[in-house]
Design an enzyme around this catalytic site. Structure first.
Site, mmCIF file in Angstrom:
data_model
loop_
_atom_site.group_PDB
_atom_site.id
_atom_site.type_symbol
_atom_site.label_atom_id
_atom_site.label_comp_id
_atom_site.label_asym_id
_atom_site.label_seq_id
_atom_site.Cartn_x
_atom_site.Cartn_y
_atom_site.Cartn_z
ATOM 1 N N ARG A 199 2.531 -60.716 17.033
ATOM 2 C CA ARG A 199 3.444 -61.839 17.259
ATOM 3 C C ARG A 199 2.672 -63.064 17.740
ATOM 4 O O ARG A 199 1.689 -62.961 18.480
ATOM 5 C CB ARG A 199 4.482 -61.476 18.333
ATOM 6 N N ARG A 206 37.822 -35.540 -32.036
ATOM 7 C CA ARG A 206 38.895 -35.882 -31.089
ATOM 8 C C ARG A 206 38.381 -36.300 -29.719
ATOM 9 O O ARG A 206 39.132 -36.795 -28.892
ATOM 10 C CB ARG A 206 39.876 -34.708 -30.960
ATOM 11 N N LYS A 236 30.474 -33.360 -28.709
ATOM 12 C CA LYS A 236 31.367 -32.654 -27.789
ATOM 13 C C LYS A 236 30.602 -31.598 -27.004
ATOM 14 O O LYS A 236 30.845 -31.393 -25.805
ATOM 15 C CB LYS A 236 32.502 -31.992 -28.571
ATOM 16 N N ALA A 290 28.790 -26.078 -34.139
ATOM 17 C CA ALA A 290 28.441 -26.968 -35.242
ATOM 18 C C ALA A 290 29.450 -28.069 -35.495
ATOM 19 O O ALA A 290 29.210 -28.949 -36.324
ATOM 20 C CB ALA A 290 28.276 -26.145 -36.525
ATOM 21 N N TYR A 347 32.660 -19.462 -29.149
ATOM 22 C CA TYR A 347 32.631 -20.901 -29.446
ATOM 23 C C TYR A 347 31.860 -21.632 -28.349
ATOM 24 O O TYR A 347 31.853 -21.206 -27.186
ATOM 25 C CB TYR A 347 34.045 -21.464 -29.528
#
Length: 509
Positions: free
Chosen positions: A456, A18, A25, A13, A107
């Site tokens: 050609r 930083r 992040k 959360a 985390y």
């Protein structure tokens, strides 16, 4: 038998200020996965029946990434009360009210954390009947991390956050020594769920940051007579978090080293230079495949056995079958068949499929192209929106003109057909099995089986053009010299073929 937690709560959360980024992040990537996806993968690996992820900052984007990683995850929203304790409380509230057993709290910014470590934490927690078990390690420089506080007998008494430890040091209080402690809190815990439910509402915000800290639950548990212990691990990078882009790069490098080592040790790949080889978490490589320096294997790339990859090759979400060779190539969402060869300097765009023993050669670009077994596109070609049949050969400099300015059109080239160099195949087009296209042709109509397509114009040489239009140039001088040389050679040849008068008289006599 391995222990299985009842649930895992992932805290994701935070603002991540930083990182200095407009992107959450949690959504920054290493090894092809976002940070939160790494955390969710570790949680899922424990086989816990419930995975809850607490979100707040960049809520919708983070929640979408979580559900894309694991659709069964429970999304818990954190309210305006800040802190890890509140985040865990919100995550716990999203789980069934009758849940019992062990709850792991992790985390979302610890990308190297493994499911095996979480299972070990669960095992120790349940074997010792702890109220709380915290995962810790020792750091030479513990700045930025909460410190583990212990009694004289070594039991865990609590955790003090880094900022509070520094404040205590400045004030000279009884915890002034905490900044010198090297054992740090990982932020990863095993709780007995009833203890967590009882104590989280008691956690206050009486600290420097005015946050509800999850770490305060430890002191409360001890105050109630509960046992708090730590599982100390030596593999420090597993519990290091990402707070800025420098740490993101450091942990990305560490994770890459582990993934490359896994390819060699567990899968049998031969990596010539691990320092210049980068692989994503989902990449697989077969035994005895040689990966040369400067390679990036990204996304869900899968490589078979006894292949040669690189040097200087990037493969993203690409399948390479056994025995294939791919050199100095960039490929994305492509399939390369067994014993096929690609490169050097080839660009395989999404939708490219190369059959067994097929070839895509130097400076060739392909897109949405199905190239059959033993077929070859060897040199300097753009092959887009095309099907190339088995054994066909596409000459150097051929262009598949697939775009008419409005739509992309498809071309079929039949089995064992031959397209001469410097041809243009204008889509939509059909070149049947067993046909030839003369070099330099622009093919705009279907070519039938066994036919030769020639578009050609007849060659016409304008005599004397250089002398008239480029007189006095080096080109004119070279032309005059060549003409003179040719006349001299012709004269000498005439003389050698005509007998002298004496020889003719003698011969007639």
């Amino acid at each position: 038998m391995s222990a299985t937690p009842a649930a895992v709560i992932v805290l994701a959360a935070g603002d991540g200020t930083r990182m200095r980024s407009q992107t959450s992040k949690m959504l920054h990537k290493i090894a092809g996965r976002t940070l939160v996806a790494h955390a969710v993968h570790a949680a899922v690996g424990t086989h816990a029946p419930y995975i809850a992820v607490t979100v707040r900052a960049h809520r919708d984007a983070v929640a979408a990434e979580v559900l894309a990683t694991f659709p069964e995850a429970v999304i818990a929203d954190q309210d305006d009360i800040p802190g890890t304790g509140r985040a865990a409380e919100c995550g716990l509230a999203a789980l069934p009210a009758d849940l019992t057993g062990t709850v792991i709290v992790t985390y979302g910014d610890t990308p190297l954390l493994s499911a095996e470590t979480l299972v070990s934490l669960t095992e120790q927690h349940e074997a010792t009947a702890n109220a709380i078990t915290v995962l810790t390690t020792h750091l030479a420089d513990p700045a930025g991390y909460g410190r583990i506080l212990r009694d004289a007998d070594g039991s865990v008494t609590g955790i003090i956050e880094d900022k509070d430890a520094r404040a205590a040091q400045a004030a000279g209080g009884p915890l002034a020594h905490a900044v010198e402690i090297t054992e740090i809190n990982s932020g990863i815990y095993a709780f007995s769920v009833d203890i967590l439910r009882e104590l989280l509402p008691q956690v206050g915000t009486d600290n420097n940051q005015r946050e509800k800290y999850l770490t305060d639950v430890l002191a409360l548990a001890r105050g109630n007579g509960g046992r708090v212990e730590a599982l100390v691990i030596d593999d420090t990078p597993q519990i290091l978090g990402v707070n800025d882009k420098s740490q993101l790069a450091q942990l990305g490098k560490e994770l890459n080293e582990r993934l490359v080592k896994k390819l060699m040790v567990e899968q049998g790949a031969i990596v010539i230079d691990p320092a210049t080889t980068w692989v994503d978490a989902e990449v697989t490589v077969g035994a005895d495949t040689v990966i040369h320096p400067g390679c990036q294997l990204l996304g869900a790339t899968s490589i078979g056995v006894e292949c040669t990859i690189g040097p200087d090759t990037t493969l993203k979400d690409t399948e390479v079958d056994d025995g294939a060779s791919v050199v100095r190539t960039h490929a994305e969402l492509a399939v390369i068949g067994p014993q096929a060869t690609v490169g050097p300097f080839s660009y395989l765009r999404p939708g490219t499929t190369l059959g067994a023993r097929g070839k895509i050669g130097g400076f060739v670009e392909t897109k949405n192209a199905q190239i059959g077994d033993d077929a070859k596109v060897p040199h300097l070609t753009y092959c887009g929106d095309a099907t190339i049949g088995e054994g066909a050969n596409i000459g150097a400099g051929t262009i598949f003109a697939n775009y008419d300015g409005v739509t992309k059109n498809h071309t079929n080239v039949g089995r064992y057909s031959f397209v001469g160099s410097n041809s243009v195949i204008v889509a939509p087009g059909s070149i049947a099995d067993g046909t030839y296209v003369a070099a330099g042709s622009a093919v705009t109509a279907p070519v039938g089986p066994g036919e030769l397509a020639v578009t050609r114009a007849r060659q016409r040489n304008v005599e004397g053009w250089v002398a008239r239009r480029r007189a006095g140039t080096a080109t004119d001088a070279a032309a005059q010299a060549a003409v003179a040389q040719g006349l001299a050679a012709a004269r000498q040849g005439l003389e050698e073929s005509t007998p002298s008068a004496s020889a003719a008289t003698e011969e007639n006599a």
